[in-house]
Design a protein around this motif. Structure first.
Motif, PDB file in Angstrom:
ATOM      1  N   GLY A  10       0.785  -1.230   0.000  1.00 24.51           N
ATOM      2  CA  GLY A  10       0.000   0.000   0.000  1.00 24.51           C
ATOM      3  C   GLY A  10       0.818   1.284   0.000  1.00 24.51           C
ATOM      4  N   SER A  11       1.867   1.334   0.842  1.00 22.63           N
ATOM      5  CA  SER A  11       2.625   2.590   0.910  1.00 22.63           C
ATOM      6  C   SER A  11       3.425   2.817  -0.379  1.00 22.63           C
ATOM      7  N   PHE A 174       8.052  -5.845  -2.572  1.00 22.67           N
ATOM      8  CA  PHE A 174       8.546  -4.472  -2.406  1.00 22.67           C
ATOM      9  C   PHE A 174       7.698  -3.764  -1.363  1.00 22.67           C
ATOM     10  N   ASP A 176       7.917  -0.663   2.273  1.00 17.44           N
ATOM     11  CA  ASP A 176       8.504   0.605   2.707  1.00 17.44           C
ATOM     12  C   ASP A 176       9.704   0.417   3.636  1.00 17.44           C
ATOM     13  N   VAL A 177      10.111  -0.837   3.868  1.00 18.99           N
ATOM     14  CA  VAL A 177      11.380  -1.088   4.583  1.00 18.99           C
ATOM     15  C   VAL A 177      12.281  -1.869   3.628  1.00 18.99           C
ATOM     16  N   GLY A 179      14.009  -4.535   4.062  1.00 15.38           N
ATOM     17  CA  GLY A 179      14.226  -5.942   4.374  1.00 15.38           C
ATOM     18  C   GLY A 179      13.568  -6.308   5.692  1.00 15.38           C
ATOM     19  N   TYR A 181      13.953  -7.057   9.549  1.00 17.78           N
ATOM     20  CA  TYR A 181      14.854  -6.627  10.621  1.00 17.78           C
ATOM     21  C   TYR A 181      14.653  -7.480  11.871  1.00 17.78           C
ATOM     22  N   ASP A 184      10.722  -4.588  14.557  1.00 17.12           N
ATOM     23  CA  ASP A 184      10.121  -3.564  13.699  1.00 17.12           C
ATOM     24  C   ASP A 184      10.983  -2.297  13.782  1.00 17.12           C
ATOM     25  N   PRO A 185      11.600  -1.886  12.663  1.00 15.28           N
ATOM     26  CA  PRO A 185      12.486  -0.712  12.742  1.00 15.28           C
ATOM     27  C   PRO A 185      11.752   0.575  13.121  1.00 15.28           C
ATOM     28  N   VAL A 212       5.520  -7.337   8.368  1.00 15.17           N
ATOM     29  CA  VAL A 212       6.168  -7.151   7.076  1.00 15.17           C
ATOM     30  C   VAL A 212       5.742  -8.235   6.082  1.00 15.17           C
TER      31      VAL A 212
HETATM   32  P1  ADP Z   1       3.113  -3.092   2.759  1.00 13.78           P
HETATM   33  O1  ADP Z   1       2.055  -2.057   2.682  1.00 13.78           O
HETATM   34  O2  ADP Z   1       4.236  -2.870   1.793  1.00 13.78           O
HETATM   35  O3  ADP Z   1       2.570  -4.493   2.685  1.00 13.78           O
HETATM   36  P2  ADP Z   1       3.371  -3.345   5.618  1.00 13.78           P
HETATM   37  O4  ADP Z   1       3.056  -2.122   6.380  1.00 13.78           O
HETATM   38  O5  ADP Z   1       2.348  -4.422   5.551  1.00 13.78           O
HETATM   39  O6  ADP Z   1       3.816  -2.897   4.151  1.00 13.78           O
HETATM   40  O7  ADP Z   1       4.731  -4.011   6.131  1.00 13.78           O
HETATM   41  C1  ADP Z   1       5.897  -3.229   6.263  1.00 13.78           C
HETATM   42  C2  ADP Z   1       6.044  -2.776   7.699  1.00 13.78           C
HETATM   43  O8  ADP Z   1       6.247  -3.910   8.522  1.00 13.78           O
HETATM   44  C3  ADP Z   1       7.245  -1.923   7.980  1.00 13.78           C
HETATM   45  O9  ADP Z   1       7.009  -0.556   7.704  1.00 13.78           O
HETATM   46  C4  ADP Z   1       7.545  -2.180   9.441  1.00 13.78           C
HETATM   47  O10 ADP Z   1       7.085  -1.140  10.271  1.00 13.78           O
HETATM   48  C5  ADP Z   1       6.740  -3.429   9.759  1.00 13.78           C
HETATM   49  N1  ADP Z   1       7.539  -4.474  10.409  1.00 13.78           N
HETATM   50  C6  ADP Z   1       7.172  -5.148  11.531  1.00 13.78           C
HETATM   51  N2  ADP Z   1       8.125  -6.000  11.911  1.00 13.78           N
HETATM   52  C7  ADP Z   1       9.131  -5.880  11.017  1.00 13.78           C
HETATM   53  C8  ADP Z   1      10.403  -6.516  10.894  1.00 13.78           C
HETATM   54  N3  ADP Z   1      10.827  -7.436  11.749  1.00 13.78           N
HETATM   55  N4  ADP Z   1      11.202  -6.148   9.835  1.00 13.78           N
HETATM   56  C9  ADP Z   1      10.788  -5.228   8.956  1.00 13.78           C
HETATM   57  N5  ADP Z   1       9.587  -4.587   9.034  1.00 13.78           N
HETATM   58  C10 ADP Z   1       8.772  -4.900  10.054  1.00 13.78           C
END
Ligand code: ADP
Ligand code: ASP
Ligand code: MG
Length: 410
Positions: A10-11, A174, A176-177, A179, A181, A184-185, A212
């Motif tokens: 979404g982001s 793909f 908004d992070v 990889g 981590y 949760d960063p 994620v």
């Molecule tokens: P998308 O809309 O791309 O599916 P999400 O919001 O569902 O994105 O997932 C990405 C988010 O997951 C990140 O912005 C981060 O805050 C969260 N997140 C939670 N735990 C982790 C982790 N261990 N490593 C990376 N991101 C994480």
């Protein structure tokens, strides 16, 4: 020539500018002859906004799950149409397909659907015509042809399942992070990016709240034996590969990560007779309502009277329906009462290395105790330990535990 599946969350498609960026990026990476399938989520916070919209009609819209699916599937329909248009403006033939058109068949459990089969004939046909195929994530249809969504974060599962069914060469997620981590960063500033993580560890992290990746998508990756590359939409750096085993990762740490989950609520059924069949009575009623139960504790309230309390957690989203179901069973069992607590959250550590290493649990509890955080319920699996804490102390808890296992350098 390769068949590539890329998923954008979404982001990554939150605005029309970002949608154009996604289209350009895909074309810049596409080699001649590559066949590309793009799975997309709804733009930005669209899904949250649609849920909010429904609460204007009824306090608990999830009572009407089929209508929720009719509503929520519109989100992804907007983004596929716009992304397909974006490709066309760049001179790339493209077509958008809903989940149904892409052959995503699900069961009929609305809002929590599971993919039962994928018949991607149309996807193949459109790829053969030279189109980039843009598929709506998060949705499929049941045997009646009704739309069904796959649970929050379900576009990940759409992408990995489609990659499996298409026998794709690669599957990239793909987001908004950049990889996966060690926490949760957004919550832990010093969280470490992993080069690789196994399906098992990622699945456990995801189940325990690491949003994620949707847990089901990791199961799909393991089932189809597809490595999943989680990476950033906004940079070209390599991200994290989710696969069967490590090939290059160092194994310095006994735990792989700390996960947390705020979507938790606690239910306590107080003063029920301590007789065989009681747990079955409560949890089968919840299972019939498709409500997953997580941490469970049964404790003796009064030995003489042979009365116990049953305490467990469900997702906060399910709480209104869970309470309704449990109230009925409690009445039938002549329980003293049902209590609900919403200000709770779960923090967990995950790592295959903790198996047979009892000191790990002690270190986790010690970190919480040092931070003055009380533990309400504890549960364990082979590769994880979870603690229920007050929601207001969650971020502090995650950081305290992360500091314990991943000490800051220098
Ligand atoms: P998308 O809309 O791309 O599916 P999400 O919001 O569902 O994105 O997932 C990405 C988010 O997951 C990140 O912005 C981060 O805050 C969260 N997140 C939670 N735990 C982790 C982790 N261990 N490593 C990376 N991101 C994480
Ligand atoms: N749009 C859906 C959600 O917000 C699916 C997804 O993003 O994966 O949950
Ligand atoms: Mg997501």
């Amino acid at each position: 020539m390769a068949l590539i599946v890329k998923k954008f969350g979404g982001s990554s498609v939150a605005t029309t500018e970002k949608i154009m960026h996604v289209a350009k990026r895909i074309l810049s990476e596409k080699k001649p002859g590559d066949q590309v399938v793009v799975v997309v989520s709804a733009m930005g916070d669209t899904t949250d906004n649609l849920i909010e919209l429904a609460t204007g009609i009824t306090k608990d819209p999830y009572e009407y799950t089929r209508e929720m699916d009719m509503l929520l599937t519109t989100g992804e329909q907007v983004s596929i149409a716009l992304l397909a248009m974006a490709f066309k403006t760049l001179g790339q033939p493209a077509i958008s397909l809903t989940g149904k058109l892409a052959g995503m068949e699900t069961n009929d459990v609305h809002t929590k659907g599971r993919i039962v089969d994928i018949k991607p004939d149309r996807v193949h046909a459109e790829l053969a015509k030279g189109n980039v195929v843009v598929v709506a994530g998060f949705q499929g249809c049941d045997a009646q042809g009704d739309p069904v969504t796959l649970g929050r974060g379900g576009s990940d599962t759409s992408a990995v399942a489609l990659a499996g069914a298409l026998k794709a060469d690669t599957c990239e997620i793909f987001t908004d992070v950049d990889g996966v981590y060690s926490a949760d960063p957004r919550v832990v500033k010093g969280a470490r990016k992993m080069k690789e993580i196994t399906y098992n560890e990622m699945l456990e992290m995801a189940r325990l709240g690491a949003g994620v990746m949707q847990p089901r998508s990791v199961e799909m990756g393991e089932y189809f034996k597809i490595p999943i590359h989680v990476r950033s939409t906004f940079t070209t750096e390599p991200g994290t590969i989710i696969r069967e085993d490590y090939t290059m990762e160092d194994k310095d740490f006994v735990i792989r990560g700390v996960a947390h989950d705020k979507d938790v609520a606690k239910i306590a059924v107080l003063g029920i007779p301590n007789t065989p069949g009681i747990a079955h009575e409560i949890f089968s009623a919840l299972a019939d309502a498709h409500i997953d139960v997580d941490m469970i504790v049964q404790s003796i309230r009064n030995v003489e009277k042979n009365v116990t309390d049953m305490v467990f957690t469900v997702s906060a989203t399910d709480l209104p329906r869970a309470k309704e179901v449990v109230d009925k069973v409690a009445d039938k069992l002549s329980a003293v009462g049902v209590l609900v607590e919403e200000d709770v959250a779960k923090v967990s550590i995950v790592g295959a290395g903790m198996l047979g290493n009892p000191g790990i649990a002690a270190r986790m509890f010690g970190a919480l105790s040092k931070a003055g955080i009380n533990i309400d319920i504890i549960s364990t699996s082979e590769i994880s330990i979870s603690c229920l804490v007050k929601r207001t102390q969650l971020n502090e808890a995650v950081n305290a535990i992360h500091d314990e296992f991943f000490p800051k350098k220098g």
